[in-house]
Design an enzyme around this catalytic site. Structure first.
Site, PDB file in Angstrom:
ATOM      1  N   ASP A  94       0.790  -1.232   0.000  1.00 34.58           N
ATOM      2  CA  ASP A  94       0.000   0.000   0.000  1.00 34.58           C
ATOM      3  C   ASP A  94       0.821   1.281   0.000  1.00 34.58           C
ATOM      4  O   ASP A  94       0.358   2.325   0.439  1.00 34.58           O
ATOM      5  CB  ASP A  94      -0.912  -0.008   1.233  1.00 34.58           C
ATOM      6  CG  ASP A  94      -0.121  -0.244   2.512  1.00 34.58           C
ATOM      7  OD1 ASP A  94       1.080   0.031   2.518  1.00 34.58           O
ATOM      8  OD2 ASP A  94      -0.722  -0.697   3.504  1.00 34.58           O
ATOM      9  N   GLU A 116      -0.720  -8.908  -1.196  1.00 38.57           N
ATOM     10  CA  GLU A 116      -1.268  -8.284   0.027  1.00 38.57           C
ATOM     11  C   GLU A 116      -2.452  -7.375  -0.346  1.00 38.57           C
ATOM     12  O   GLU A 116      -2.551  -6.211   0.037  1.00 38.57           O
ATOM     13  CB  GLU A 116      -0.224  -7.508   0.836  1.00 38.57           C
ATOM     14  CG  GLU A 116      -0.620  -7.331   2.294  1.00 38.57           C
ATOM     15  CD  GLU A 116       0.410  -6.581   3.138  1.00 38.57           C
ATOM     16  OE1 GLU A 116       0.501  -5.336   3.025  1.00 38.57           O
ATOM     17  OE2 GLU A 116       1.119  -7.235   3.924  1.00 38.57           O
ATOM     18  N   GLU A 130      -2.010   5.276   2.763  1.00 38.11           N
ATOM     19  CA  GLU A 130      -2.024   3.844   2.423  1.00 38.11           C
ATOM     20  C   GLU A 130      -3.422   3.305   2.110  1.00 38.11           C
ATOM     21  O   GLU A 130      -3.582   2.465   1.222  1.00 38.11           O
ATOM     22  CB  GLU A 130      -1.386   3.017   3.545  1.00 38.11           C
ATOM     23  CG  GLU A 130       0.122   3.212   3.700  1.00 38.11           C
ATOM     24  CD  GLU A 130       0.503   4.450   4.482  1.00 38.11           C
ATOM     25  OE1 GLU A 130      -0.411   5.141   5.013  1.00 38.11           O
ATOM     26  OE2 GLU A 130       1.703   4.768   4.562  1.00 38.11           O
ATOM     27  N   HIS A 196       6.123   5.379  12.745  1.00 40.47           N
ATOM     28  CA  HIS A 196       6.521   6.183  11.579  1.00 40.47           C
ATOM     29  C   HIS A 196       5.364   6.730  10.754  1.00 40.47           C
ATOM     30  O   HIS A 196       5.583   7.437   9.763  1.00 40.47           O
ATOM     31  CB  HIS A 196       7.410   5.346  10.649  1.00 40.47           C
ATOM     32  CG  HIS A 196       6.667   4.245   9.946  1.00 40.47           C
ATOM     33  ND1 HIS A 196       5.955   4.464   8.790  1.00 40.47           N
ATOM     34  CD2 HIS A 196       6.488   2.951  10.240  1.00 40.47           C
ATOM     35  CE1 HIS A 196       5.395   3.325   8.402  1.00 40.47           C
ATOM     36  NE2 HIS A 196       5.692   2.395   9.274  1.00 40.47           N
ATOM     37  N   ARG A 198       2.478   8.617   8.753  1.00 39.58           N
ATOM     38  CA  ARG A 198       2.283  10.031   8.433  1.00 39.58           C
ATOM     39  C   ARG A 198       1.131  10.648   9.219  1.00 39.58           C
ATOM     40  O   ARG A 198       1.208  11.787   9.669  1.00 39.58           O
ATOM     41  CB  ARG A 198       2.017  10.202   6.926  1.00 39.58           C
ATOM     42  CG  ARG A 198       3.276  10.407   6.093  1.00 39.58           C
ATOM     43  CD  ARG A 198       2.931  10.505   4.611  1.00 39.58           C
ATOM     44  NE  ARG A 198       3.998  11.114   3.827  1.00 39.58           N
ATOM     45  CZ  ARG A 198       5.103  10.497   3.421  1.00 39.58           C
ATOM     46  NH1 ARG A 198       5.336   9.243   3.751  1.00 39.58           N
ATOM     47  NH2 ARG A 198       5.997  11.142   2.678  1.00 39.58           N
ATOM     48  N   HIS A 229      12.862   5.541  12.861  1.00 37.96           N
ATOM     49  CA  HIS A 229      12.741   5.678  11.407  1.00 37.96           C
ATOM     50  C   HIS A 229      13.472   6.962  10.961  1.00 37.96           C
ATOM     51  O   HIS A 229      13.430   7.967  11.668  1.00 37.96           O
ATOM     52  CB  HIS A 229      11.242   5.750  11.059  1.00 37.96           C
ATOM     53  CG  HIS A 229      10.936   5.630   9.603  1.00 37.96           C
ATOM     54  ND1 HIS A 229      11.217   6.632   8.702  1.00 37.96           N
ATOM     55  CD2 HIS A 229      10.387   4.619   8.888  1.00 37.96           C
ATOM     56  CE1 HIS A 229      10.844   6.240   7.488  1.00 37.96           C
ATOM     57  NE2 HIS A 229      10.331   5.014   7.585  1.00 37.96           N
TER      58      HIS A 229
HETATM   59  C1  UD1 Z   1       6.806   4.751   3.568  1.00 35.88           C
HETATM   60  C2  UD1 Z   1       5.393   4.433   3.064  1.00 35.88           C
HETATM   61  C3  UD1 Z   1       4.588   3.737   4.158  1.00 35.88           C
HETATM   62  C4  UD1 Z   1       5.347   2.541   4.736  1.00 35.88           C
HETATM   63  C5  UD1 Z   1       6.742   2.970   5.152  1.00 35.88           C
HETATM   64  C6  UD1 Z   1       7.547   1.781   5.615  1.00 35.88           C
HETATM   65  C7  UD1 Z   1       4.381   6.002   1.448  1.00 35.88           C
HETATM   66  C8  UD1 Z   1       3.728   7.310   1.249  1.00 35.88           C
HETATM   67  N1  UD1 Z   1       4.719   5.691   2.708  1.00 35.88           N
HETATM   68  O1  UD1 Z   1       6.668   5.692   4.613  1.00 35.88           O
HETATM   69  O2  UD1 Z   1       3.370   3.284   3.612  1.00 35.88           O
HETATM   70  O3  UD1 Z   1       4.642   2.060   5.854  1.00 35.88           O
HETATM   71  O4  UD1 Z   1       7.416   3.565   4.027  1.00 35.88           O
HETATM   72  O5  UD1 Z   1       8.687   2.179   6.336  1.00 35.88           O
HETATM   73  O6  UD1 Z   1       4.623   5.284   0.506  1.00 35.88           O
HETATM   74  N2  UD1 Z   1      14.246   8.245   4.616  1.00 35.88           N
HETATM   75  C9  UD1 Z   1      15.624   8.119   4.525  1.00 35.88           C
HETATM   76  N3  UD1 Z   1      16.141   6.926   4.117  1.00 35.88           N
HETATM   77  C10 UD1 Z   1      15.350   5.852   3.801  1.00 35.88           C
HETATM   78  C11 UD1 Z   1      13.966   5.990   3.902  1.00 35.88           C
HETATM   79  C12 UD1 Z   1      13.431   7.185   4.298  1.00 35.88           C
HETATM   80  O7  UD1 Z   1      16.355   9.061   4.809  1.00 35.88           O
HETATM   81  O8  UD1 Z   1      15.880   4.794   3.439  1.00 35.88           O
HETATM   82  C13 UD1 Z   1      13.677   9.548   5.045  1.00 35.88           C
HETATM   83  C14 UD1 Z   1      13.741  10.565   3.899  1.00 35.88           C
HETATM   84  O9  UD1 Z   1      13.921  11.862   4.431  1.00 35.88           O
HETATM   85  C15 UD1 Z   1      12.363  10.423   3.275  1.00 35.88           C
HETATM   86  C16 UD1 Z   1      11.513  10.216   4.531  1.00 35.88           C
HETATM   87  O10 UD1 Z   1      12.310   9.379   5.386  1.00 35.88           O
HETATM   88  O11 UD1 Z   1      11.970  11.552   2.519  1.00 35.88           O
HETATM   89  C17 UD1 Z   1      10.158   9.604   4.316  1.00 35.88           C
HETATM   90  O12 UD1 Z   1      10.220   8.448   3.513  1.00 35.88           O
HETATM   91  P1  UD1 Z   1       8.867   7.992   2.749  1.00 35.88           P
HETATM   92  O13 UD1 Z   1       9.146   6.762   1.974  1.00 35.88           O
HETATM   93  O14 UD1 Z   1       8.269   9.143   2.034  1.00 35.88           O
HETATM   94  O15 UD1 Z   1       7.869   7.707   3.944  1.00 35.88           O
HETATM   95  P2  UD1 Z   1       7.876   6.596   5.068  1.00 35.88           P
HETATM   96  O16 UD1 Z   1       7.408   7.243   6.327  1.00 35.88           O
HETATM   97  O17 UD1 Z   1       9.153   5.872   5.076  1.00 35.88           O
HETATM   98  N1  UDP Z   2      12.123  -3.511  10.589  1.00 37.63           N
HETATM   99  C1  UDP Z   2      13.508  -3.669  10.511  1.00 37.63           C
HETATM  100  N2  UDP Z   2      14.309  -2.827  11.265  1.00 37.63           N
HETATM  101  C2  UDP Z   2      13.793  -1.859  12.068  1.00 37.63           C
HETATM  102  C3  UDP Z   2      12.373  -1.691  12.120  1.00 37.63           C
HETATM  103  C4  UDP Z   2      11.578  -2.532  11.351  1.00 37.63           C
HETATM  104  O1  UDP Z   2      14.001  -4.539   9.798  1.00 37.63           O
HETATM  105  O2  UDP Z   2      14.569  -1.154  12.721  1.00 37.63           O
HETATM  106  C5  UDP Z   2      11.261  -4.393   9.755  1.00 37.63           C
HETATM  107  C6  UDP Z   2      10.165  -5.109  10.508  1.00 37.63           C
HETATM  108  O3  UDP Z   2      10.610  -6.359  11.004  1.00 37.63           O
HETATM  109  C7  UDP Z   2       9.063  -5.270   9.456  1.00 37.63           C
HETATM  110  C8  UDP Z   2       9.263  -4.066   8.573  1.00 37.63           C
HETATM  111  O4  UDP Z   2      10.563  -3.557   8.835  1.00 37.63           O
HETATM  112  O5  UDP Z   2       9.255  -6.420   8.662  1.00 37.63           O
HETATM  113  C9  UDP Z   2       8.204  -3.046   8.908  1.00 37.63           C
HETATM  114  O6  UDP Z   2       8.502  -1.875   8.309  1.00 37.63           O
HETATM  115  P1  UDP Z   2       7.776  -0.512   8.682  1.00 37.63           P
HETATM  116  O7  UDP Z   2       7.269  -0.570  10.077  1.00 37.63           O
HETATM  117  O8  UDP Z   2       8.725   0.557   8.312  1.00 37.63           O
HETATM  118  O9  UDP Z   2       6.588  -0.471   7.623  1.00 37.63           O
HETATM  119  P2  UDP Z   2       5.065  -0.962   7.634  1.00 37.63           P
HETATM  120  O10 UDP Z   2       5.057  -2.417   7.902  1.00 37.63           O
HETATM  121  O11 UDP Z   2       4.351  -0.162   8.660  1.00 37.63           O
HETATM  122  O12 UDP Z   2       4.600  -0.627   6.270  1.00 37.63           O
END
Ligand code: UD1
Ligand code: UDP
Length: 357
Positions: A94, A116, A130, A196, A198, A229
């Site tokens: 999602d 999923e 999502e 984490h 939004r 995160h």
């Molecule tokens: C995203 C997904 C969310 C998912 C989550 C899993 C969207 C809109 N959101 O949210 O559904 O649950 O991933 O973790 O698709 N960043 C880094 N390095 C990384 C990743 C992120 O620096 O490897 C920082 C960056 O500043 C980036 C911000 O985190 O802009 C947000 O990342 P983003 O993918 O937009 O949102 P998530 O909260 O990670």
């Molecule tokens: N996870 C990880 N390291 C961390 C935190 C989470 O490997 O420090 C793994 C966790 O086991 C799970 C996945 O990341 O499989 C979940 O990711 P996240 O919570 O970012 O996303 P969501 O599931 O909410 O989309």
């Protein structure tokens, strides 16, 4: 038959990697496209699972907007689809990668398979974005792999043809079983935390952090381990409210094997994550879900999850009861995980190979 699998974030990769493996095992020509939405969180996973992208769209920006993610993937994937020419695009879950990849495939009239499929909170703004990503992706997709029968029923209610829905279990259990076989665990007086989402930025995230600080004061013999995160909106609040508390340990995100080891060694998990709601019960660890809703209602019904909301007092009350009432705790630890038997990826790959022939 050529399949392009599109992935952008940590949880998508964790959950799709067994499917990529099973497709390759069946000799299906599989192109792994990485949008780069999570530039840092995915790389250690590629090495650990020894599955590396064939293409990297490299779209991530610091504090990126949803519009940035969606528009850059749409533009860049459009060009990649012309070069790779897949017969089918597989997406997972999602995220904005999921929706943008589905849309890019649709514009080329390439069928989409959604892994999923069918999860619903029925609140378009929670989880945001999502919930809408799931609804729109399921509308676009031709094949729906639903983890549970409840997910299938959600799809049927939206008019998706029954013949295109396959109930498989959740592939996260396949991955967790693969990792569980490689780790040693020892129970610790530890609570593991992640957050984490939004829709929790600002006020709810502050309540979550104040709840953790209160629990840390109430339970000085417990360690509160919080891999934070990288999103700056998360770090702003955790840094301001949780720094300097002796038994709260704020750390960088853990690689997957370290995270699962800490999870399996903990007494309790507090999270707003989707995937962790499915993984922790596989180890008999109760989960306090710090959200107003969950699309994982099977876990609430099975007694593996407590949906606590985001108010400080509700989170504290839920965690306190689990940490002080052994009989109550034991009922969670014994509940059966409803998310699968660890063979979901085989079922999905089998079905996809049937489509190809
Ligand atoms: C995203 C997904 C969310 C998912 C989550 C899993 C969207 C809109 N959101 O949210 O559904 O649950 O991933 O973790 O698709 N960043 C880094 N390095 C990384 C990743 C992120 O620096 O490897 C920082 C960056 O500043 C980036 C911000 O985190 O802009 C947000 O990342 P983003 O993918 O937009 O949102 P998530 O909260 O990670
Ligand atoms: N996870 C990880 N390291 C961390 C935190 C989470 O490997 O420090 C793994 C966790 O086991 C799970 C996945 O990341 O499989 C979940 O990711 P996240 O919570 O970012 O996303 P969501 O599931 O909410 O989309």
């Amino acid at each position: 038959m050529k399949v392009l699998v599109s992935v952008g974030t940590r949880p998508e990769f964790i959950k799709i990697v067994p499917v990529i493996r099973e497709l390759k095992k069946r000799g299906i020509d599989t192109h792994f496209l990485y949008t780069g939405q999570h530039r840092d969180l995915c790389r250690p996973l590629f090495d650990f699972f020894a599955v590396h992208p064939d293409t990297d769209l490299d779209i991530m920006k610091e504090n990126q907007s949803i519009a940035h993610i969606t528009s850059s993937i749409l533009t860049r994937l459009d060009a990649t689809l012309d070069t790779v020419k897949p017969d089918l695009v597989v997406v997972h879950g999602d995220t904005s990668t999921t929706l943008a990849s589905s849309l890019a495939a649709f514009y080329k009239k390439i069928p989409v398979a959604h892994v999923e499929a069918g999860l619903r909170s029925n609140d378009r703004y929670s989880p945001f974005p999502e919930e809408m990503n799931r609804v729109l992706t399921d509308r676009i997709a031709s094949y729906h792999f639903a983890p549970t029968t409840q997910n299938r029923d959600n799809l049927l209610r939206e008019g998706i043809a029954p013949a295109n829905i396959f109930v498989t279990g959740n592939t996260v259990i396949d991955t967790v079983k693969f990792v569980a076989a490689k780790i040693q665990t020892k129970k610790k007086k530890q609570v593991l935390i992640t957050a984490h989402r939004r829709e929790n930025f600002g006020g709810p995230m502050e309540h979550i952090c104040r709840a953790i600080a209160e629990l840390a004061r109430l339970f000085p013999d417990r360690a509160f381990l919080y891999p934070v995160h990288p999103n700056p909106n998360v770090r702003k609040t955790t840094g301001a409210l949780l720094t300097g508390i002796a038994n709260v340990k704020l750390v960088e995100p853990l690689d997957y094997i370290a995270f699962i080891t800490e999870m399996a060694s903990s007494e309790l998990v507090l999270t707003d994550s989707g995937g962790i709601q499915e993984e922790a019960p596989a180890f008999g660890i109760p989960v306090v879900v710090m959200r107003r809703e969950t699309e994982r209602t099977e876990g609430v019904d099975a007694g593996t999850l407590i949906l606590a909301g985001t108010e400080q007092s509700d989170i504290v009350a839920a965690a306190k009861r689990l940490l002080t009432d052994p009989a109550y705790y034991a009922s969670f630890a014994k509940a059966t995980n409803p998310y699968g038997d660890g063979h979901a990826a085989e079922r999905i790959a089998e079905k996809l190979s049937g489509i190809s022939s």
